[in-house]
Design a protein around this motif. Sequence first.
Motif, PDB file in Angstrom:
ATOM      1  N   GLY A   1       8.261  22.889  -2.380  1.00 60.69           N
ATOM      2  CA  GLY A   1       7.791  23.630  -1.832  1.00 60.69           C
ATOM      3  C   GLY A   1       8.854  23.963   0.039  1.00 60.69           C
ATOM      4  O   GLY A   1       9.097  24.546   0.379  1.00 60.69           O
ATOM      5  N   ALA A   2       8.768  22.752   0.274  1.00 59.83           N
ATOM      6  CA  ALA A   2       9.710  22.382   1.531  1.00 59.83           C
ATOM      7  C   ALA A   2      11.517  22.153   1.122  1.00 59.83           C
ATOM      8  O   ALA A   2      11.516  21.551   0.999  1.00 59.83           O
ATOM      9  N   GLY A   3      11.713  23.012   1.034  1.00 57.48           N
ATOM     10  CA  GLY A   3      13.181  23.390   0.059  1.00 57.48           C
ATOM     11  C   GLY A   3      14.436  24.369   1.278  1.00 57.48           C
ATOM     12  O   GLY A   3      13.136  25.031   1.779  1.00 57.48           O
ATOM     13  N   ALA A   4      15.546  24.087   0.793  1.00 57.32           N
ATOM     14  CA  ALA A   4      16.567  25.166   1.522  1.00 57.32           C
ATOM     15  C   ALA A   4      15.852  26.358   1.390  1.00 57.32           C
ATOM     16  O   ALA A   4      15.430  27.359   0.421  1.00 57.32           O
ATOM     17  N   PRO A   5      16.308  27.612   2.063  1.00 58.98           N
ATOM     18  CA  PRO A   5      17.162  27.103   3.811  1.00 58.98           C
ATOM     19  C   PRO A   5      16.452  26.827   5.320  1.00 58.98           C
ATOM     20  O   PRO A   5      16.502  26.270   6.183  1.00 58.98           O
ATOM     21  N   LEU A   6      14.765  27.154   4.973  1.00 54.11           N
ATOM     22  CA  LEU A   6      14.386  26.550   5.702  1.00 54.11           C
ATOM     23  C   LEU A   6      13.067  24.935   5.936  1.00 54.11           C
ATOM     24  O   LEU A   6      12.682  24.685   7.017  1.00 54.11           O
ATOM     25  N   GLY A   7      13.499  24.506   4.476  1.00 52.54           N
ATOM     26  CA  GLY A   7      13.004  22.966   4.743  1.00 52.54           C
ATOM     27  C   GLY A   7      11.363  23.023   4.828  1.00 52.54           C
ATOM     28  O   GLY A   7      11.164  23.929   4.437  1.00 52.54           O
ATOM     29  N   PHE A   8      11.112  21.776   5.337  1.00 50.64           N
ATOM     30  CA  PHE A   8       9.499  22.476   5.632  1.00 50.64           C
ATOM     31  C   PHE A   8       8.982  22.537   7.047  1.00 50.64           C
ATOM     32  O   PHE A   8       9.197  22.742   8.170  1.00 50.64           O
ATOM     33  N   PHE A   9       8.357  23.839   6.628  1.00 47.94           N
ATOM     34  CA  PHE A   9       7.790  25.382   7.889  1.00 47.94           C
ATOM     35  C   PHE A   9       7.112  25.660   7.994  1.00 47.94           C
ATOM     36  O   PHE A   9       5.791  26.268   6.574  1.00 47.94           O
ATOM     37  N   ASP A  10       6.339  24.822   8.810  1.00 46.48           N
ATOM     38  CA  ASP A  10       4.318  25.192   8.621  1.00 46.48           C
ATOM     39  C   ASP A  10       4.584  25.266  11.306  1.00 46.48           C
ATOM     40  O   ASP A  10       3.905  23.974  11.528  1.00 46.48           O
ATOM     41  N   PRO A  11       5.031  26.163  10.644  1.00 46.30           N
ATOM     42  CA  PRO A  11       5.067  26.323  12.671  1.00 46.30           C
ATOM     43  C   PRO A  11       3.636  26.553  13.521  1.00 46.30           C
ATOM     44  O   PRO A  11       3.097  26.159  14.569  1.00 46.30           O
TER      45      PRO A  11
ATOM     46  N   PRO B   1       1.431  -1.451  -0.235  1.00 53.81           N
ATOM     47  CA  PRO B   1       0.103   0.101  -0.058  1.00 53.81           C
ATOM     48  C   PRO B   1       1.040   1.412  -0.134  1.00 53.81           C
ATOM     49  O   PRO B   1       1.717   1.626   1.010  1.00 53.81           O
ATOM     50  N   ALA B   2       0.152   2.302  -0.749  1.00 50.44           N
ATOM     51  CA  ALA B   2       1.157   3.673  -0.759  1.00 50.44           C
ATOM     52  C   ALA B   2       1.393   3.864   0.415  1.00 50.44           C
ATOM     53  O   ALA B   2       0.387   4.081   1.635  1.00 50.44           O
ATOM     54  N   ALA B   3       2.505   4.825   1.390  1.00 49.20           N
ATOM     55  CA  ALA B   3       2.640   5.468   2.197  1.00 49.20           C
ATOM     56  C   ALA B   3       1.698   6.741   3.096  1.00 49.20           C
ATOM     57  O   ALA B   3       1.524   7.629   0.930  1.00 49.20           O
ATOM     58  N   PRO B   4       1.462   6.853   3.716  1.00 49.80           N
ATOM     59  CA  PRO B   4       0.459   8.125   4.219  1.00 49.80           C
ATOM     60  C   PRO B   4       0.913   9.353   3.071  1.00 49.80           C
ATOM     61  O   PRO B   4       2.260   9.677   3.505  1.00 49.80           O
ATOM     62  N   PHE B   5       0.234  10.246   2.778  1.00 51.05           N
ATOM     63  CA  PHE B   5       0.655  11.367   2.323  1.00 51.05           C
ATOM     64  C   PHE B   5       1.739  12.787   3.299  1.00 51.05           C
ATOM     65  O   PHE B   5       1.068  12.513   5.104  1.00 51.05           O
ATOM     66  N   ASP B   6       2.779  12.704   3.322  1.00 53.08           N
ATOM     67  CA  ASP B   6       3.752  13.518   3.566  1.00 53.08           C
ATOM     68  C   ASP B   6       3.738  15.191   3.305  1.00 53.08           C
ATOM     69  O   ASP B   6       4.960  14.795   2.055  1.00 53.08           O
ATOM     70  N   PRO B   7       3.385  16.110   3.704  1.00 55.54           N
ATOM     71  CA  PRO B   7       3.775  16.992   3.408  1.00 55.54           C
ATOM     72  C   PRO B   7       5.066  17.697   3.419  1.00 55.54           C
ATOM     73  O   PRO B   7       5.024  18.486   2.776  1.00 55.54           O
ATOM     74  N   ALA B   8       5.471  17.198   4.539  1.00 58.89           N
ATOM     75  CA  ALA B   8       7.362  17.502   3.916  1.00 58.89           C
ATOM     76  C   ALA B   8       7.701  17.118   3.330  1.00 58.89           C
ATOM     77  O   ALA B   8       8.862  17.881   2.719  1.00 58.89           O
ATOM     78  N   LYS B   9       7.726  16.410   2.387  1.00 57.55           N
ATOM     79  CA  LYS B   9       8.263  15.597   1.466  1.00 57.55           C
ATOM     80  C   LYS B   9       8.155  16.125   0.229  1.00 57.55           C
ATOM     81  O   LYS B   9       8.474  15.507  -0.741  1.00 57.55           O
ATOM     82  N   GLN B  10       7.222  17.225  -0.061  1.00 51.41           N
ATOM     83  CA  GLN B  10       6.532  18.169  -0.774  1.00 51.41           C
ATOM     84  C   GLN B  10       7.524  19.024  -1.261  1.00 51.41           C
ATOM     85  O   GLN B  10       7.788  19.295  -0.806  1.00 51.41           O
TER      86      GLN B  10
ATOM     87  N   PRO C   1      10.525  19.443 -11.194  1.00 47.70           N
ATOM     88  CA  PRO C   1       9.949  19.287  -9.775  1.00 47.70           C
ATOM     89  C   PRO C   1      11.626  20.230  -9.722  1.00 47.70           C
ATOM     90  O   PRO C   1      10.833  21.734  -8.648  1.00 47.70           O
ATOM     91  N   GLU C   2      12.303  20.976 -10.608  1.00 49.47           N
ATOM     92  CA  GLU C   2      12.983  21.268  -9.951  1.00 49.47           C
ATOM     93  C   GLU C   2      12.893  23.396 -10.303  1.00 49.47           C
ATOM     94  O   GLU C   2      12.523  24.055  -9.654  1.00 49.47           O
ATOM     95  N   MET C   3      11.968  23.298 -11.676  1.00 46.74           N
ATOM     96  CA  MET C   3      11.357  24.415 -11.750  1.00 46.74           C
ATOM     97  C   MET C   3      10.399  25.047 -10.335  1.00 46.74           C
ATOM     98  O   MET C   3       9.966  26.105 -10.096  1.00 46.74           O
ATOM     99  N   ARG C   4       9.550  23.899 -10.870  1.00 48.75           N
ATOM    100  CA  ARG C   4       8.810  23.825  -9.277  1.00 48.75           C
ATOM    101  C   ARG C   4       8.738  24.502  -8.542  1.00 48.75           C
ATOM    102  O   ARG C   4       8.391  25.769  -7.789  1.00 48.75           O
ATOM    103  N   GLN C   5       9.888  23.971  -7.668  1.00 51.45           N
ATOM    104  CA  GLN C   5      10.264  24.785  -6.667  1.00 51.45           C
ATOM    105  C   GLN C   5      11.660  25.896  -6.985  1.00 51.45           C
ATOM    106  O   GLN C   5      10.845  26.459  -5.844  1.00 51.45           O
ATOM    107  N   LYS C   6      11.632  25.714  -7.824  1.00 51.90           N
ATOM    108  CA  LYS C   6      12.293  27.984  -7.909  1.00 51.90           C
ATOM    109  C   LYS C   6      11.094  28.815  -8.290  1.00 51.90           C
ATOM    110  O   LYS C   6      10.905  29.878  -7.149  1.00 51.90           O
ATOM    111  N   GLU C   7      10.100  28.518  -8.790  1.00 56.25           N
ATOM    112  CA  GLU C   7       8.324  29.099  -8.348  1.00 56.25           C
ATOM    113  C   GLU C   7       8.177  29.694  -7.682  1.00 56.25           C
ATOM    114  O   GLU C   7       7.473  30.373  -6.855  1.00 56.25           O
ATOM    115  N   ILE C   8       8.410  28.647  -6.910  1.00 58.98           N
ATOM    116  CA  ILE C   8       7.212  28.598  -5.257  1.00 58.98           C
ATOM    117  C   ILE C   8       8.409  29.135  -4.586  1.00 58.98           C
ATOM    118  O   ILE C   8       7.625  30.397  -3.958  1.00 58.98           O
TER     119      ILE C   8
END
Length: 380
Positions: free
Chosen positions: A233-243, A222-231, A343-350
């Motif tokens: 947008g979770a890039g440097a320098p903060l990584g996954f940021f959802d305080p 079965p597929a692993a549960p959806f993890d927002p931290a691995k999508q 994925p690379e260009m999507r990260q840059k746009e975000i």
Amino acid sequence: MALQSAPGSVFVLANSAPSAFRGSALATAATGGLAPAALADASAPSSVSFVGLAAVGATLAAAASTRRRGQKVAEKSGRAAVVARRAESIAATAIANGNFTILGKALEKAGLVATVSGKTPYTVFAPTDAAFADLLKELGCSAEQLLANPDLKNILLYHVAGGTTMSSSLKNGQKVTTAQGGQLAVQIAGEKVKVGRATVTAADIACSNGVIHVIDKVLLPPAAPFDPAKQVGAGAPLGFFDPAGFTKVGDKAGFNNLQASEIKHGRVAMMAALGAVVQHYVKFPGFEDVPSGLGAVTTAPGTYGFAALFLVSGVLELAIWTQSDKKEPGNFGDPAGLNMYNPEMRQKEINNGRMGMFSVIGIIGAEVLTGKDGMNQLGF
């Protein structure tokens, strides 16, 4: 049921198979390219492996070998009597046998040959080439695409369990823990044995480092549960940021809605920040007397232009560039035809969108305090 060896092959069923193991389906993904939802085994928790596949192929190949060291009749269970041949390792059997060519290639591709060739005992539920053919047809992909899937190793490990488990020790309702960390439910009805969604067609093929049970389907974890931290947008320098904790593991719809909104605001902010600079130097015909900065939206005919822009934006958002649940957040196609949606260009746009939001807020705040437009604030 009995198994016989035949020249040029490894094991052949002498009479009707006892169905010692049946029940499993492939899932995951993908994505890569697989469709885990369609094939995921409901009885298994998650994670995958191809070790089981290798073990089965290796055993069969060993039996066909002229170097078979011995042959003994395995203990009779209430379901069938099986001839077990203890010769080569699971991996060697799988790779050498003609009915497990895809499994053998998968073991080599996933780097599991050494694992299923060692001394550690394994129980492998091995799908044949026919089982792989059914899976490929269902997924609509080629064997090469399957072997290139990043989850190949997990899929293989989903077919492997630690220790040597003979068919006589299996019980109805039992849960078998796989090397991948998932579980396969055992169902026994008469002489029919299923593991997950796969049926066992040949059982208790003994190898030097375990046992192989041949199954008629490829099992997908079965597929692993959806993890927002691995999508994206979770890039440097903060990584996954959802305080504030707006996103939750498993809540894909909620995350996609929030990310689509972020991307949309980022795109508007980037255009606004650019406009705050351009309007200082460029004015459309008929708008020469419209002031730069915030005054442009409160002074006619700038007011009319803003109203028109607002209406056009609404039409584009509601009727043309609509967000689809089947696409990634912010994916409205490639209107410019640049073929840069990855994925690379999507990260840059975000990242640029986030910077754009900070920039335009700063420009507007500074103009409210100083009365200067975006360029005047810089001394131009």
